[in-house]
Design a protein around this motif. Sequence first.
Motif, PDB file in Angstrom:
ATOM      1  N   SER A  95     -33.595   5.612 -75.939  1.00  0.00           N
ATOM      2  CA  SER A  95     -34.947   6.174 -75.776  1.00  0.00           C
ATOM      3  C   SER A  95     -35.119   7.502 -76.514  1.00  0.00           C
ATOM      4  CB  SER A  95     -35.248   6.372 -74.288  1.00  0.00           C
ATOM      5  OG  SER A  95     -36.448   7.088 -74.133  1.00  0.00           O
ATOM      6  N   ALA A  96     -36.200   7.583 -77.295  1.00  0.00           N
ATOM      7  CA  ALA A  96     -36.509   8.823 -78.023  1.00  0.00           C
ATOM      8  C   ALA A  96     -37.514   9.658 -77.240  1.00  0.00           C
ATOM      9  CB  ALA A  96     -37.095   8.473 -79.385  1.00  0.00           C
ATOM     10  N   GLY A  97     -38.088   9.079 -76.165  1.00  0.00           N
ATOM     11  CA  GLY A  97     -39.096   9.808 -75.398  1.00  0.00           C
ATOM     12  C   GLY A  97     -40.499   9.645 -75.968  1.00  0.00           C
ATOM     13  N   THR A  98     -40.694   8.633 -76.807  1.00  0.00           N
ATOM     14  CA  THR A  98     -42.034   8.427 -77.395  1.00  0.00           C
ATOM     15  C   THR A  98     -43.057   8.099 -76.310  1.00  0.00           C
ATOM     16  OG1 THR A  98     -40.886   7.445 -79.256  1.00  0.00           O
ATOM     17  CG2 THR A  98     -43.273   7.218 -79.227  1.00  0.00           C
ATOM     18  N   ARG A  99     -42.690   7.169 -75.424  1.00  0.00           N
ATOM     19  CA  ARG A  99     -43.637   6.762 -74.371  1.00  0.00           C
ATOM     20  C   ARG A  99     -44.049   7.967 -73.525  1.00  0.00           C
ATOM     21  NH1 ARG A  99     -45.497   2.461 -74.592  1.00  0.00           N
ATOM     22  NH2 ARG A  99     -44.050   0.946 -73.754  1.00  0.00           N
TER      23      ARG A  99
ATOM     24  N   VAL B 234     -33.459   5.402 -67.472  1.00  0.00           N
ATOM     25  CA  VAL B 234     -32.440   5.981 -66.588  1.00  0.00           C
ATOM     26  C   VAL B 234     -31.221   5.065 -66.520  1.00  0.00           C
ATOM     27  CG1 VAL B 234     -32.017   6.783 -64.228  1.00  0.00           C
ATOM     28  CG2 VAL B 234     -34.280   7.047 -65.244  1.00  0.00           C
TER      29      VAL B 234
ATOM     30  N   LYS C  73     -40.506  -0.869 -66.279  1.00  0.00           N
ATOM     31  CA  LYS C  73     -39.380  -1.813 -66.272  1.00  0.00           C
ATOM     32  C   LYS C  73     -39.166  -2.273 -67.709  1.00  0.00           C
ATOM     33  CE  LYS C  73     -36.945  -3.825 -63.660  1.00  0.00           C
ATOM     34  NZ  LYS C  73     -35.616  -3.301 -63.485  1.00  0.00           N
ATOM     35  N   LEU C  74     -37.988  -2.032 -68.202  1.00  0.00           N
ATOM     36  CA  LEU C  74     -37.646  -2.444 -69.576  1.00  0.00           C
ATOM     37  C   LEU C  74     -36.722  -3.652 -69.534  1.00  0.00           C
ATOM     38  CD1 LEU C  74     -37.532  -1.768 -72.692  1.00  0.00           C
ATOM     39  CD2 LEU C  74     -35.345  -0.712 -72.171  1.00  0.00           C
TER      40      LEU C  74
ATOM     41  N   ARG D  87     -42.417  -2.879 -77.243  1.00  0.00           N
ATOM     42  CA  ARG D  87     -42.934  -1.901 -76.279  1.00  0.00           C
ATOM     43  C   ARG D  87     -44.029  -1.019 -76.853  1.00  0.00           C
ATOM     44  NH1 ARG D  87     -38.430   0.075 -78.586  1.00  0.00           N
ATOM     45  NH2 ARG D  87     -38.091   2.321 -78.831  1.00  0.00           N
TER      46      ARG D  87
END
Length: 381
Positions: free
Chosen positions: A66-70, A184, A270-271, A302
């Motif tokens: 995760s890059a934190g884009t969302r 997480v 939920k991924l 996503r």
Amino acid sequence: MASSSSDEDVYFSTNPPPRSLDEHVNLASSFINTHALANRRVVLVTSGGTTVPLEKQTVRFIDNFSAGTRGATSAEYFLEAGYAVVFLHRQFSLLPYSRHFSHSKDCFLDFLSEAPTGQVEWRAGHDAAKVRDVLARYRRAKDANMLLMIPFVTIGDYLHELRAVSRLMRPLGARGLLYLAAAVSDFFVPPDRMAEHKIQSTDAVPDRGSDDPPPPPPPAGEEDEEFDNFDASPRVPRSKRLVIDLDPVPKFLKNLVDGWAPEGMIVSYKLETDPAILVRKARCSLVRYQHHLVIGNLLSTRKWEVVFVSPGRDDAWLRVPPPSSSSGGGGGWGDAEGRPLRADELPRDDPDTEIEKLIIPAVAKLHDAHIGNKQFVALPA
Ligand code: PAZ
């Protein structure tokens, strides 16, 4: 399984809090109370991945994509919608506003040049309108004290910060919104099984206080006769492997729903990677934790489709057009080594193709209903 309150006590007393927890709690408390007094809605956005340290003096850790884009993009849209935002994010992941100028695209240095006088000035031909727009929105949020950024690094930091900040949101009642988009970790090394020092790749370390040279390595093929029973490969001896034994991270979402922030609206993501199980897993999560909304997304899609799964409603898909190599999605983008990016990795900086532009108003609408329901319940008979 959801965690009981004693599991919660055990976890939080045995896993040390981050050093800055008290400072973060003070900042968050004053931020949230200010907005609670102004009757404003406050959203806690979690963003980015959590690390799983393998050593106490951490050299190595497990991380995720995760890059934190969302999270960063959602935070901007929440601010546009009038929410005050606590942005609990992985240190050095993307941030609201500055994400438009990241290291991989639109590096800020490309916007500047040095004049013959030595002054740093705007570089001709660069998109000043974009910078002005982002800067204006950033300044509006900052000057009105609408954005508080709190960083975390490890899974332990994240859980301590999440518990502390969500408890602070109680005075907001139903006006609090928890929007959990961080990726997480599900597994970790508990402190009692974590090495203090850097894990060694060989045991050739001289005894403390001894100047003797390390023993010579055993002849090839005689290093160690033992092999892990789940790996029949005879080529890699146990002494050269690192076998990592991880515990499951306790599931605290039920604790959050029942105890930490019982009045607020709680949205989790939920991924999955397998489309066949996404909706089922999202619904299971809703049933298990009894919260208000699960937003399902697939790793590969996503950035252009998500599904809203909520109690008593049909599943609702939100979609924006997927990028194509010829469209504004970013033909010509490459990673640091110049390899072309996969479609799901392409930066999407065009507001018309950012799916968060659809997600946040839809979440805010459900939040309206949540607030309405709570007010209705609170009316005297
Ligand atoms: O950070 P990012 O934009 O690359 O990815 C966002 C995401 C996939 C981590 C998020 O949308 C999400 O699904 N978070 C929850 C992950 C989970 O199931 O734990």
